[in-house]
Design an enzyme around this catalytic site. Sequence first.
Site, PDB file in Angstrom:
ATOM      1  CD  GLU A   4      -2.499 -29.549  14.084  1.00  0.00           C
ATOM      2  OE1 GLU A   4      -1.961 -28.931  15.025  1.00  0.00           O
ATOM      3  OE2 GLU A   4      -2.509 -30.780  14.002  1.00  0.00           O
ATOM      4  CG  ASP A  58      -4.455 -29.895  17.637  1.00  0.00           C
ATOM      5  OD1 ASP A  58      -5.070 -28.839  17.888  1.00  0.00           O
ATOM      6  OD2 ASP A  58      -4.880 -30.799  16.894  1.00  0.00           O
ATOM      7  CG  ASP A 102      -1.371 -33.504  18.745  1.00  0.00           C
ATOM      8  OD1 ASP A 102      -0.732 -32.675  18.050  1.00  0.00           O
ATOM      9  OD2 ASP A 102      -2.453 -33.985  18.394  1.00  0.00           O
TER      10      ASP A 102
END
Length: 668
Positions: free
Chosen positions: A458, A531, A533
């Site tokens: 990403e 990530d 998140d």
Amino acid sequence: MEEKEKLAEVDSSIEVDVPIDAKEDRADEEYTATNIQVLEGLEAVRKRPGMYIGTTAAPGLHHLVWEIVDNAIDEALAGYCDKIEVTINKGDTVTVSDNGRGIPVDIVAKSGLSGVETVYTILHAGGKFGEGGGYKVSGGLHGVGASVVNALSEWLEVTVHKDGGIYFIKFGRGGKPLDHLKRIGDCNDRGTTVTFKPDDTIFTETTVFDFDIICDHLKQMAYLNKGVKIVVNDDRDVTRKTETYCYEGGINQYVKDINANKGPIMEEVIYCEGRGVYEGNAHITCEVAMQYNESYNPTIFSFCNNIHTHEGGTHEEGFRMAIRRVLNDYARSHKFIKDDQDDFETSDLLEGLTCIISVKHPNPQYEGQTKTKLGNSEVRKIVSQVVGEHLKKFLLENPKVADVIINKLLTAAKARIAARNARESVRRNTGLELTTLPGKLADCSSKDPSICELYIVEGNSAGGSAKNGRDRNTQAILPLRGKILNVEKATIDKVFANAEIGNMITAIGAGVDPEFNAEKIRYHKIVIMTDADVDGSHIRILLLTFFYRYMKELIESGYVYIAQPPLYKVEYHGKKYYAYNDEQLEVIKSKLALKPGYPFQRYKGLGEMDADQLWETTMDPKTRKMLRVTLSDAIEADRVFTDLMGDEVLPRKDFIHKNAKFVKNLDI
Ligand code: TSJ
């Protein structure tokens, strides 16, 4: 009793007479109460448990429960029981009880034992006795029976309430009766209760039951066997967990519930039922429920005798034949398809179709790699005829709904033709012909797929660290910019036109389903690195959805992984300590005896790590941890994908939990 009457009604409309040519499976008929033959001792089961329950890992452990429950379901199908209760007790024993007639306690002529003892100590004796007393269909995991559960238990007890008496028997390790069946009291109710403790010398990996897995399976059983109330309890914690499943609508309700998140395009569920004659006296029953939704993917689950036939088979073939015939006939005769136009193809008819196919067969034959493909050829014709007649009738009686359906099919056919053109251009660019690797790909130097790894990363900055930190020989890096397309919500031509997706297809080199060619896969590890998140997990799900829908074999072969970057770093006396979850962080803090408030770094994204750190913590095969993505259960996966990707926002909060289910921990 009610159930029996309902089943009897079914014949009125359709009775298909099927000539049966198979003789070889007569042997099964022989095992009735008056003719039980001891095939093998329970010892044989203990020597090779895998032959009977597939595996002694968690799935095998749970199969013990399915096996016992199936007996109670048979009693319900016979019309004598409407409630089944399953409880996981403290110590991971399981109790299954029903309010049926109670297992027969009389002496069975051939075995010289009570019915209960016969069921539990003689292989393949389960449930087949009681002439005319029940139509045994569920057959458990390939019909191995209750005796197998007994053989693989440390102990097992059976209590039967029947004819005013309470009868009890207990078996010890390996299924040896500790005493004969005894009458221990009086009662005025009926039913069977079984409690068992799996043998931990057999189930060496785990003896802990999973409440969610048991609930999922029994919920499905409740859908497939309408009106049967199934209660599941978990008594292991101080607070009892309990779930109740009961669907008067049966598979109609199943289809409605699956489509609830997918935007159904019609109110009704089309329901087809009927039966055919098998070998002159027995019946094959067929039940199908179907409804279209807005999505582009089919959701077809088929069952034979309550066993999910993952690999499909003759019932699914019969279904496809019927919808192809009937929907094309209708569209043509109502001028939706013009004389010079082609018929709908099967793929058009399946777009956005949710369908449950459930057949009950007295003598099912399973084929395929995992023995979950129905092979009985007579089933094809029965399902085709039953579905054909009901669907035709439905369309004629509901012209407005028919309009909606046919218009959806027309759109699907158009998209198919557009996609074919888009596909051609993708194919020109992928491994199937000349390969031009994407410019963004930093490829590895090895060309041996078995040692090559593709990191899909990403963001460009993390991509940069990964490029610099990697092992150039075996590790390739493909950075993704921003979010990738949600393939669940896009038509197939849009999917192929998407640049990020095009890059992945080209890099992996094997094309896409249905032309996916596993031999051309360029990397045997495809590692998704995002990530830690919300955005990262969203991207991860989008990628998994793409692989699931367009490169299913990648997941099935176990080639897809999820990288596990650390969440925290603690520096102490010049040394770095990484933690991959909160628990580990606490362990590090306490091992180093850090004072409260001692600083630590919380990684918000991969970009915060430099090349060396990324290598050390996440990419070095010697030290990294990765999760391997598995698709053990299509139902579960479909639900995860739909819940997350569909319009409905609510189910998303469950996502971490559900996502964890098809991702198995694997230390590499
Ligand atoms: F098999 C088993 F022990 F695993 C088991 C069987 C477990 C549980 C929870 C339930 C049962 C079971 C069996 N429930 N109900 C029955 N019914 C019979 O075995 C039965 C009763 C009467 C007659 C009859 O013809 O009178 C026939 C059968 C098969």
